[in-house]
Write a protein that holds these residues in place. Structure first.
Motif, PDB file in Angstrom:
ATOM      1  N   SER A  69     -46.980 -71.230 102.748  1.00  0.00           N
ATOM      2  CA  SER A  69     -46.174 -71.513 101.571  1.00  0.00           C
ATOM      3  C   SER A  69     -44.727 -71.793 101.947  1.00  0.00           C
ATOM      4  N   ASP A  70     -43.943 -72.264 100.985  1.00  0.00           N
ATOM      5  CA  ASP A  70     -42.526 -72.527 101.226  1.00  0.00           C
ATOM      6  C   ASP A  70     -41.782 -71.256 101.628  1.00  0.00           C
ATOM      7  N   ASP A  71     -42.285 -70.091 101.201  1.00  0.00           N
ATOM      8  CA  ASP A  71     -41.643 -68.818 101.523  1.00  0.00           C
ATOM      9  C   ASP A  71     -42.110 -68.236 102.847  1.00  0.00           C
ATOM     10  N   GLU A  90     -40.805 -79.693 104.263  1.00  0.00           N
ATOM     11  CA  GLU A  90     -41.390 -78.406 104.634  1.00  0.00           C
ATOM     12  C   GLU A  90     -41.733 -78.337 106.125  1.00  0.00           C
ATOM     13  N   ARG A 114     -48.751 -78.576 102.454  1.00  0.00           N
ATOM     14  CA  ARG A 114     -47.946 -79.366 103.390  1.00  0.00           C
ATOM     15  C   ARG A 114     -48.192 -78.926 104.830  1.00  0.00           C
TER      16      ARG A 114
END
Length: 214
Positions: A62-64, A206, A97
């Motif tokens: 994830s982005d986090d 990303e 991504r």
């Protein structure tokens, strides 16, 4: 949220200015694959990435920075204007991504062929004498030590040069011509920006932390 309709005959490589897929075959979108220790190893398609997640061979990143298995990824909501969506029964799922291989840690370091294209990629399509970036049609490959004086075709003796600088240098060495190189030419190390992204028309933001660290 309204999910965009998918036209299976549209070109999968079509992306808008924000990097989102223009309605088309979203399963062909590029996905970065990182190994168990978060090193990039290849670019795959969204179709293959989802298969890897479904079988438990990979998790989405994830982005986090959280690792999510297939079930957890299905539960994530779509973010308007940011995510590409794959319609499924009962809704839609985000296209990842980046996927992280659960077990695979080995990383290959294949040799990089000495070609005109790879030399220019190494040098950033920039003349190594005047530091100007020019179109490919205005660039040459120069022998630092000229062939006529025993210079060989090698990573350490070839550099990208604009045509005016190449003509000005002629048969001389950089020191003789008073044209110092921007940097000493070296054989490129394993470079994700050159090897993975050669031929990939788009890189998602990303990917950046993983590409820059490679």
């Amino acid at each position: 949220m309204t999910v965009r309709a998918i036209d299976p005959w549209a070109r999968a490589s079509d992306l808008d200015e924000a990097g989102r897929a223009i309605p088309g075959d979203v399963l062909s979108l590029p996905v970065l694959v990182v190994n168990r220790v978060f090193q990039p190893i290849r670019i795959t398609t969204a179709r293959r990435a989802i298969q890897l997640m479904f079988t438990g061979a990979a998790q989405a990143l994830s982005d986090d920075g959280d690792l999510l298995d297939f079930a957890a990824w299905l539960d994530l909501p779509l973010r308007s204007g940011k995510d590409d969506a794959l319609p499924i029964v009962g809704g839609a799922v985000r296209i990842p991504r980046i996927v992280h291989l659960v077990r695979y840690a080995r990383r290959c370091f294949p040799s990089i062929r000495l070609t005109r294209k790879n030399l220019m990629l190494r040098d950033g399509y920039t003349c190594q004498y005047c530091a100007r970036r020019r179109p490919v049609r205005e660039l040459d490959i120069d022998h630092v030590l000229p062939r006529s004086r025993g210079g060989e075709d090698s990573w350490t003796n070839l550099v990208t040069a604009c045509q005016p600088c190449n003509r000005r240098k002629g048969w001389r060495t950089p020191s003789e011509a008073g044209m110092p190189l921007m940097r000493r030419p070296v054989a490129p190390r394993w470079s994700i920006s050159v090897r993975l992204l050669a031929g990939t028309p788009h890189r998602f933001k990303e990917w950046e932390p993983y590409l820059e660290a490679s």
